[in-house]
Design a protein around this motif. Structure first.
Motif, PDB file in Angstrom:
ATOM      1  N   LYS A 159      44.319  66.635  40.512  1.00 47.62           N
ATOM      2  CA  LYS A 159      43.097  66.348  39.750  1.00 47.62           C
ATOM      3  C   LYS A 159      43.127  64.931  39.197  1.00 47.62           C
ATOM      4  N   LEU A 160      44.278  64.529  38.648  1.00 49.30           N
ATOM      5  CA  LEU A 160      44.405  63.175  38.112  1.00 49.30           C
ATOM      6  C   LEU A 160      44.260  62.133  39.219  1.00 49.30           C
ATOM      7  N   MET A 161      44.814  62.450  40.393  1.00 42.84           N
ATOM      8  CA  MET A 161      44.702  61.527  41.519  1.00 42.84           C
ATOM      9  C   MET A 161      43.252  61.374  41.954  1.00 42.84           C
ATOM     10  N   GLN A 162      42.520  62.471  41.997  1.00 43.84           N
ATOM     11  CA  GLN A 162      41.105  62.409  42.386  1.00 43.84           C
ATOM     12  C   GLN A 162      40.294  61.594  41.381  1.00 43.84           C
ATOM     13  N   ASN A 163      40.527  61.843  40.095  1.00 47.65           N
ATOM     14  CA  ASN A 163      39.794  61.097  39.062  1.00 47.65           C
ATOM     15  C   ASN A 163      40.142  59.615  39.081  1.00 47.65           C
ATOM     16  N   SER A 164      41.421  59.319  39.225  1.00 45.93           N
ATOM     17  CA  SER A 164      41.831  57.904  39.255  1.00 45.93           C
ATOM     18  C   SER A 164      41.342  57.224  40.520  1.00 45.93           C
ATOM     19  N   SER A 165      41.176  58.002  41.627  1.00 45.00           N
ATOM     20  CA  SER A 165      40.622  57.420  42.849  1.00 45.00           C
ATOM     21  C   SER A 165      39.172  56.996  42.634  1.00 45.00           C
ATOM     22  N   LEU A 166      38.410  57.844  41.927  1.00 45.43           N
ATOM     23  CA  LEU A 166      37.021  57.494  41.609  1.00 45.43           C
ATOM     24  C   LEU A 166      36.967  56.273  40.706  1.00 45.43           C
ATOM     25  N   ASN A 167      37.863  56.256  39.710  1.00 42.08           N
ATOM     26  CA  ASN A 167      37.901  55.099  38.800  1.00 42.08           C
ATOM     27  C   ASN A 167      38.279  53.823  39.542  1.00 42.08           C
ATOM     28  N   LYS A 168      39.212  53.944  40.469  1.00 44.50           N
ATOM     29  CA  LYS A 168      39.639  52.780  41.254  1.00 44.50           C
ATOM     30  C   LYS A 168      38.485  52.253  42.101  1.00 44.50           C
ATOM     31  N   ASN A 169      37.804  53.141  42.775  1.00 43.34           N
ATOM     32  CA  ASN A 169      36.679  52.715  43.617  1.00 43.34           C
ATOM     33  C   ASN A 169      35.572  52.074  42.787  1.00 43.34           C
ATOM     34  N   SER A 170      35.309  52.669  41.634  1.00 42.79           N
ATOM     35  CA  SER A 170      34.270  52.108  40.759  1.00 42.79           C
ATOM     36  C   SER A 170      34.679  50.737  40.238  1.00 42.79           C
ATOM     37  N   ALA A 171      35.966  50.599  39.868  1.00 39.47           N
ATOM     38  CA  ALA A 171      36.454  49.317  39.360  1.00 39.47           C
ATOM     39  C   ALA A 171      36.423  48.246  40.444  1.00 39.47           C
ATOM     40  N   GLU A 172      36.708  48.626  41.673  1.00 36.31           N
ATOM     41  CA  GLU A 172      36.673  47.668  42.778  1.00 36.31           C
ATOM     42  C   GLU A 172      35.251  47.181  43.031  1.00 36.31           C
ATOM     43  N   ILE A 173      34.287  48.096  42.965  1.00 35.70           N
ATOM     44  CA  ILE A 173      32.885  47.713  43.155  1.00 35.70           C
ATOM     45  C   ILE A 173      32.436  46.769  42.037  1.00 35.70           C
ATOM     46  N   ASN A 174      32.825  47.118  40.800  1.00 31.01           N
ATOM     47  CA  ASN A 174      32.447  46.270  39.671  1.00 31.01           C
ATOM     48  C   ASN A 174      33.061  44.878  39.795  1.00 31.01           C
ATOM     49  N   TYR A 175      34.315  44.828  40.266  1.00 29.87           N
ATOM     50  CA  TYR A 175      34.968  43.517  40.399  1.00 29.87           C
ATOM     51  C   TYR A 175      34.325  42.703  41.516  1.00 29.87           C
ATOM     52  N   THR A 176      33.935  43.372  42.606  1.00 30.05           N
ATOM     53  CA  THR A 176      33.254  42.659  43.703  1.00 30.05           C
ATOM     54  C   THR A 176      31.928  42.069  43.229  1.00 30.05           C
ATOM     55  N   MET A 177      31.182  42.860  42.465  1.00 31.34           N
ATOM     56  CA  MET A 177      29.916  42.366  41.923  1.00 31.34           C
ATOM     57  C   MET A 177      30.153  41.256  40.908  1.00 31.34           C
ATOM     58  N   ALA A 178      31.205  41.398  40.117  1.00 29.93           N
ATOM     59  CA  ALA A 178      31.505  40.380  39.100  1.00 29.93           C
ATOM     60  C   ALA A 178      31.894  39.057  39.747  1.00 29.93           C
ATOM     61  N   GLU A 179      32.597  39.137  40.886  1.00 30.38           N
ATOM     62  CA  GLU A 179      32.961  37.904  41.584  1.00 30.38           C
ATOM     63  C   GLU A 179      31.707  37.128  42.007  1.00 30.38           C
ATOM     64  N   LYS A 180      30.732  37.845  42.523  1.00 32.32           N
ATOM     65  CA  LYS A 180      29.501  37.193  42.946  1.00 32.32           C
ATOM     66  C   LYS A 180      28.777  36.574  41.741  1.00 32.32           C
ATOM     67  N   GLU A 181      28.746  37.317  40.613  1.00 32.76           N
ATOM     68  CA  GLU A 181      28.099  36.793  39.419  1.00 32.76           C
ATOM     69  C   GLU A 181      28.863  35.586  38.860  1.00 32.76           C
ATOM     70  N   PHE A 182      30.188  35.623  38.990  1.00 29.30           N
ATOM     71  CA  PHE A 182      30.990  34.495  38.513  1.00 29.30           C
ATOM     72  C   PHE A 182      30.714  33.250  39.347  1.00 29.30           C
ATOM     73  N   LEU A 183      30.618  33.449  40.656  1.00 29.00           N
ATOM     74  CA  LEU A 183      30.322  32.311  41.531  1.00 29.00           C
ATOM     75  C   LEU A 183      28.920  31.765  41.271  1.00 29.00           C
ATOM     76  N   ASN A 184      28.017  32.599  40.825  1.00 34.01           N
ATOM     77  CA  ASN A 184      26.661  32.157  40.508  1.00 34.01           C
ATOM     78  C   ASN A 184      26.546  31.637  39.079  1.00 34.01           C
ATOM     79  N   GLY A 185      27.686  31.626  38.369  1.00 35.28           N
ATOM     80  CA  GLY A 185      27.694  31.116  37.004  1.00 35.28           C
ATOM     81  C   GLY A 185      27.171  32.072  35.977  1.00 35.28           C
ATOM     82  N   GLN A 186      27.060  33.344  36.322  1.00 33.34           N
ATOM     83  CA  GLN A 186      26.526  34.340  35.398  1.00 33.34           C
ATOM     84  C   GLN A 186      27.606  34.950  34.502  1.00 33.34           C
ATOM     85  N   LEU A 187      28.872  34.790  34.850  1.00 38.11           N
ATOM     86  CA  LEU A 187      29.987  35.307  34.062  1.00 38.11           C
ATOM     87  C   LEU A 187      30.968  34.181  33.762  1.00 38.11           C
ATOM     88  N   THR A 188      31.605  34.315  32.621  1.00 35.88           N
ATOM     89  CA  THR A 188      32.633  33.337  32.263  1.00 35.88           C
ATOM     90  C   THR A 188      33.968  33.741  32.866  1.00 35.88           C
TER      91      THR A 188
END
Length: 248
Positions: free
Chosen positions: A171-200
């Motif tokens: 159960k912990l592995m399944q939950n952490s897998s979802l958290n990992k996937n969500s965090a990876e998506i957020n980081y990918t989006m954040a990279e694009k925003e950082f390159l566009n100057g939207q994030l510090t």
């Protein structure tokens, strides 16, 4: 060449989909097995069957049982069958009905004799103690059987403990897998925003730390789940995934 590129592209597109479908099917099977505890009884039976301690006590019980049987049958070693044959003169009194005035006549005849019988030679103390020896053997057998049941219970408790840990880490592995996937998506989006100057830089660094932590948590729970699988296999002698296929 174009056809080969098309086939390769199609394979690269379809293959991940097949893997995800297979993983999803396996996850559903595992969750179904865990929700109903469908494999627990089979795991317990297997662990009890291969337990060295259970088998050791069973051997001890069989040894005591054999000694008790020997004690019960020891009396037969003192029994003997005896027979003899004798031939010789036998003096018998013969009454003469024709010569009443002469009375009985004594005659000698040659006859044969057969003697047969059963003999028992056993010291009195052995006769008295035999009952107690047999009773002691029965008590030892009962004690061994109680030890077997006690050891089986301990094995059962250990299997349940490992099994519940396996459920938890899954159960912990399944939950952490979802958290990992969500965090990876957020980081990918954040990279694009950082390159566009939207994030510090500080903002994207924090998002990256969250993604790294989520990845670390997933690896930790995955490792614990795999460790529980190996512990359960060592205790039961059964591969969890092979046993899982039996409930399809």
């Amino acid at each position: 060449m174009k056809i080969s590129k098309y086939i390769l592209g199609l394979f690269l597109t379809v293959w991940p989909i097949l893997l995800r479908a297979q993983e999803k099917s396996l996850n559903l099977l595992i969750e179904n097995a865990f929700n109903g505890d469908l494999l627990l009884d089979a795991l317990i039976d297997s662990a009890q069957a291969i337990s060295p301690e259970v088998n050791r006590i069973k051997s001890s019980r069989d040894f005591v049982s054999s000694n008790a049987a020997i004690a019960r049958n020891s009396i037969f070693s003192s029994l003997s069958l005896r027979s003899s044959y004798m031939y010789g003169t036998n003096y018998a009194a013969v009454n003469s009905s024709q010569i009443e005035d002469q009375g009985s006549l004594i005659t000698n005849t040659q006859t044969g004799f057969y003697n047969i019988g059963v003999g028992l030679q056993l010291p009195l103390n052995q006769v008295i103690n035999r009952k107690h020896t047999i009773k002691a053997g029965i008590s030892q057998i009962k004690m061994a059987e109680s030890e077997i049941e006690k050891t089986k219970l301990l094995v059962k408790q250990q299997v349940i403990e490992y099994y519940m840990e396996l459920k938890l880490y899954y159960k912990l592995m399944q939950n952490s897998s979802l958290n990992k996937n969500s965090a990876e998506i957020n980081y990918t989006m954040a990279e694009k925003e950082f390159l566009n100057g939207q994030l510090t830089l500080d903002q994207i660094s924090r998002i990256q730390e969250i993604s790294i932590k989520a990845q670390s948590d997933y690896e930790t729970n995955l490792n614990r789940f795999q460790q529980s699988l190996l512990q359960l296999k060592a205790l039961t002698g059964v591969d969890f995934y092979e046993l899982l296929n039996t409930i399809k």
